[in-house]
Design a protein around this motif. Structure first.
Motif, PDB file in Angstrom:
ATOM      1  N   LEU A  10       0.811  -1.220   0.000  1.00 34.12           N
ATOM      2  CA  LEU A  10       0.000   0.000   0.000  1.00 34.12           C
ATOM      3  C   LEU A  10       0.844   1.269   0.000  1.00 34.12           C
ATOM      4  O   LEU A  10       0.603   2.167  -0.819  1.00 34.12           O
ATOM      5  CB  LEU A  10      -0.970  -0.028   1.190  1.00 34.12           C
ATOM      6  N   PRO A  11       1.842   1.406   0.892  1.00 36.34           N
ATOM      7  CA  PRO A  11       2.671   2.624   0.852  1.00 36.34           C
ATOM      8  C   PRO A  11       3.407   2.794  -0.475  1.00 36.34           C
ATOM      9  O   PRO A  11       3.595   3.924  -0.946  1.00 36.34           O
ATOM     10  CB  PRO A  11       3.667   2.413   2.005  1.00 36.34           C
ATOM     11  N   ILE A  12       3.808   1.672  -1.099  1.00 33.50           N
ATOM     12  CA  ILE A  12       4.500   1.735  -2.385  1.00 33.50           C
ATOM     13  C   ILE A  12       3.575   2.315  -3.451  1.00 33.50           C
ATOM     14  O   ILE A  12       3.977   3.172  -4.256  1.00 33.50           O
ATOM     15  CB  ILE A  12       4.991   0.341  -2.807  1.00 33.50           C
ATOM     16  N   HIS A  13       2.323   1.884  -3.445  1.00 34.10           N
ATOM     17  CA  HIS A  13       1.347   2.400  -4.420  1.00 34.10           C
ATOM     18  C   HIS A  13       1.065   3.874  -4.182  1.00 34.10           C
ATOM     19  O   HIS A  13       0.939   4.654  -5.144  1.00 34.10           O
ATOM     20  CB  HIS A  13       0.051   1.586  -4.338  1.00 34.10           C
ATOM     21  N   ILE A  14       0.942   4.255  -2.922  1.00 31.23           N
ATOM     22  CA  ILE A  14       0.690   5.665  -2.599  1.00 31.23           C
ATOM     23  C   ILE A  14       1.845   6.540  -3.085  1.00 31.23           C
ATOM     24  O   ILE A  14       1.630   7.591  -3.712  1.00 31.23           O
ATOM     25  CB  ILE A  14       0.487   5.840  -1.077  1.00 31.23           C
ATOM     26  N   ILE A  15       3.066   6.104  -2.830  1.00 34.20           N
ATOM     27  CA  ILE A  15       4.250   6.859  -3.276  1.00 34.20           C
ATOM     28  C   ILE A  15       4.281   6.948  -4.802  1.00 34.20           C
ATOM     29  O   ILE A  15       4.587   8.013  -5.374  1.00 34.20           O
ATOM     30  CB  ILE A  15       5.538   6.198  -2.740  1.00 34.20           C
ATOM     31  N   LEU A  16       3.929   5.833  -5.472  1.00 35.14           N
ATOM     32  CA  LEU A  16       3.917   5.817  -6.931  1.00 35.14           C
ATOM     33  C   LEU A  16       2.980   6.877  -7.484  1.00 35.14           C
ATOM     34  O   LEU A  16       3.365   7.668  -8.368  1.00 35.14           O
ATOM     35  CB  LEU A  16       3.500   4.433  -7.433  1.00 35.14           C
ATOM     36  N   TRP A  17       1.766   6.933  -6.959  1.00 35.78           N
ATOM     37  CA  TRP A  17       0.777   7.871  -7.511  1.00 35.78           C
ATOM     38  C   TRP A  17       1.060   9.312  -7.111  1.00 35.78           C
ATOM     39  O   TRP A  17       0.723  10.229  -7.879  1.00 35.78           O
ATOM     40  CB  TRP A  17      -0.628   7.450  -7.114  1.00 35.78           C
ATOM     41  N   VAL A  18       1.698   9.514  -5.986  1.00 38.37           N
ATOM     42  CA  VAL A  18       2.140  10.874  -5.637  1.00 38.37           C
ATOM     43  C   VAL A  18       3.196  11.349  -6.629  1.00 38.37           C
ATOM     44  O   VAL A  18       3.174  12.489  -7.100  1.00 38.37           O
ATOM     45  CB  VAL A  18       2.687  10.914  -4.193  1.00 38.37           C
ATOM     46  N   LEU A  19       4.107  10.454  -6.983  1.00 39.30           N
ATOM     47  CA  LEU A  19       5.147  10.789  -7.966  1.00 39.30           C
ATOM     48  C   LEU A  19       4.547  11.053  -9.341  1.00 39.30           C
ATOM     49  O   LEU A  19       4.982  11.973 -10.054  1.00 39.30           O
ATOM     50  CB  LEU A  19       6.173   9.651  -8.053  1.00 39.30           C
ATOM     51  N   ILE A  50      -5.124   6.113 -12.589  1.00 38.93           N
ATOM     52  CA  ILE A  50      -5.116   5.010 -11.619  1.00 38.93           C
ATOM     53  C   ILE A  50      -6.074   3.906 -12.046  1.00 38.93           C
ATOM     54  O   ILE A  50      -5.721   2.719 -12.047  1.00 38.93           O
ATOM     55  CB  ILE A  50      -5.476   5.536 -10.216  1.00 38.93           C
ATOM     56  N   VAL A  51      -7.295   4.279 -12.428  1.00 40.49           N
ATOM     57  CA  VAL A  51      -8.307   3.290 -12.819  1.00 40.49           C
ATOM     58  C   VAL A  51      -7.848   2.510 -14.059  1.00 40.49           C
ATOM     59  O   VAL A  51      -7.928   1.275 -14.097  1.00 40.49           O
ATOM     60  CB  VAL A  51      -9.663   3.976 -13.075  1.00 40.49           C
ATOM     61  N   VAL A  52      -7.376   3.245 -15.083  1.00 45.16           N
ATOM     62  CA  VAL A  52      -6.916   2.596 -16.311  1.00 45.16           C
ATOM     63  C   VAL A  52      -5.761   1.634 -16.013  1.00 45.16           C
ATOM     64  O   VAL A  52      -5.732   0.493 -16.501  1.00 45.16           O
ATOM     65  CB  VAL A  52      -6.478   3.655 -17.341  1.00 45.16           C
ATOM     66  N   THR A  53      -4.816   2.085 -15.200  1.00 47.88           N
ATOM     67  CA  THR A  53      -3.637   1.266 -14.881  1.00 47.88           C
ATOM     68  C   THR A  53      -4.038  -0.008 -14.153  1.00 47.88           C
ATOM     69  O   THR A  53      -3.573  -1.104 -14.505  1.00 47.88           O
ATOM     70  CB  THR A  53      -2.656   2.066 -14.009  1.00 47.88           C
ATOM     71  N   TYR A  54      -4.892   0.112 -13.138  1.00 47.68           N
ATOM     72  CA  TYR A  54      -5.282  -1.062 -12.362  1.00 47.68           C
ATOM     73  C   TYR A  54      -6.144  -2.030 -13.175  1.00 47.68           C
ATOM     74  O   TYR A  54      -6.049  -3.256 -13.006  1.00 47.68           O
ATOM     75  CB  TYR A  54      -6.008  -0.646 -11.087  1.00 47.68           C
ATOM     76  N   ILE A  55      -6.987  -1.488 -14.063  1.00 46.04           N
ATOM     77  CA  ILE A  55      -7.802  -2.371 -14.913  1.00 46.04           C
ATOM     78  C   ILE A  55      -6.905  -3.214 -15.820  1.00 46.04           C
ATOM     79  O   ILE A  55      -7.086  -4.433 -15.957  1.00 46.04           O
ATOM     80  CB  ILE A  55      -8.801  -1.550 -15.760  1.00 46.04           C
TER      81      ILE A  55
END
Length: 348
Positions: A10-19, A50-55
């Motif tokens: 979870l923290p890795i994903h949060i950092i990714l999207w902040v970047l 985010i939605v496109v990437t996760y799909i």
């Protein structure tokens, strides 16, 4: 374990999207005077990314692409592309209406082109999906490696069990033949009976203790064969001529009771010529080659019907397991003689 993994990632994903969000702000700020528009535009574009990437990375790839359902994957990917392009157009218009006061010139240059924004979103989604594909590939390689190791371990276990089974077959076979010899001597009240029992005791001591080992010294194995020949010489007395020559240049390790079945067969299936059984045995270890030969006389009537039975069959199976693709075994009946030749290439 699954919850723990999610907590770690979870923290890795949060950092990714902040970047990614900071990257959008930096990118769209090029030749832009309206910083507020850039921040709002980047923030509104981030959820679509985010939605496109996760799909793509967590639904379409594992469920369809990795399972080689390419047509379904392509269809759903097209739906995702069309839907995301529609949302990008809507967000661009909303930002145009509420943040630029219907003035196209107040919009930063890089936010005006739908296609360019679309490519940027899918660039991020593509990079994340590529990383996910590499992760899936690594897991597949690791899983295959573990599976291969398990298969190899299983094959090794089966080989060990087969070897144990074959050894157990050889041992009772030898014991049966020897007890018959002692029984015959006892019926004749032969003075050699005690000597036969002593020799049998020595042989059983070797076979019971050494058969449990994976390997023994070749000198111990030849000593065992010598003892066996001595036992048979007492049984056959003057009707036997046997020689056992050796050329052992180094004391290698071999599986116990490797050649005894061939020696047993020579006595069991051999036939005397003019009331005289002749057996010649030769064993040599030269360089990386172990060579064993044995020949014995057979009766003329046996020439077309000689069968060396279970011992020879089991010995061949045992050699298949111990020295796969590294040995040759040939046998031949010719002119009242049975010839057997075993050549083994050593790995030590």
């Amino acid at each position: 374990a699954s919850l723990l993994k999610k907590t770690i990632y979870l923290p890795i994903h949060i950092i990714l999207w902040v970047l990614v969000w900071l990257f959008y702000i930096y990118f769209f700020s090029y030749a832009a005077d309206n910083d507020q528009f850039v921040i709002h535009f980047a923030t509104s574009l981030l959820p679509i990314t985010i939605v496109v990437t996760y799909i793509i990375a967590y639904y379409l790839i594992p469920r369809f692409l990795l399972k080689k359902r390419y047509i379904v994957f392509t269809a759903y990917l097209l739906y995702t592309v069309v839907g995301s392009l529609f949302l990008i157009i809507i967000i661009t218009f909303i930002n145009f209406i509420f943040l630029s006061n219907y003035d196209m010139k107040q919009m930063p240059l890089l936010t005006r082109n739908f296609v360019f924004v679309f490519i940027l979103v899918y660039l991020v989604a593509g990079l994340v999906s590529l990383a996910q594909l590499l992760k899936y590939n690594y897991k597949a390689i690791h899983r295959n490696s573990v599976l291969e190791n398990k298969i190899l371990e299983g094959q090794l276990l089966l080989k060990e069990k087969e070897l144990h089974y074959l050894k157990e077959q050889i041992h009772p076979h030898f014991l049966f033949n020897t007890l018959n010899t002692i029984y015959g001597a006892a019926l004749k009240e032969s003075k050699h009976t005690p000597d036969l029992i002593l020799k049998l005791s020595n042989l059983l001591d070797y076979s019971l203790n050494q058969i449990k080992k994976k390997t023994v010294a070749i000198s111990e194995e030849t000593g065992y064969i010598d003892s066996y020949i001595g036992l048979e010489q007492v049984r056959f007395r003057e009707s036997l001529s046997v020689t056992f020559t050796k050329n052992i240049q180094r004391d290698i390790q071999v599986p116990p009771m490797l050649f005894i079945a061939f020696v047993e067969n020579a006595f069991k299936h051999g036939g005397p010529i003019d009331e005289f059984l002749i057996i010649n045995i030769h064993l040599e270890v030269v360089d990386k080659r172990l060579h064993f030969t044995i020949k014995n006389t057979v009766k003329a009537a046996q020439n077309n019907t000689l069968n060396h039975g279970l011992g020879l069959k089991n010995s061949k199976k045992r050699l298949d397991v111990l020295y796969p693709q590294r040995y040759t075994l040939t046998s031949e009946l010719k002119d009242n003689w049975f010839y057997l030749d075993v050549n083994i290439t050593l790995d030590q």
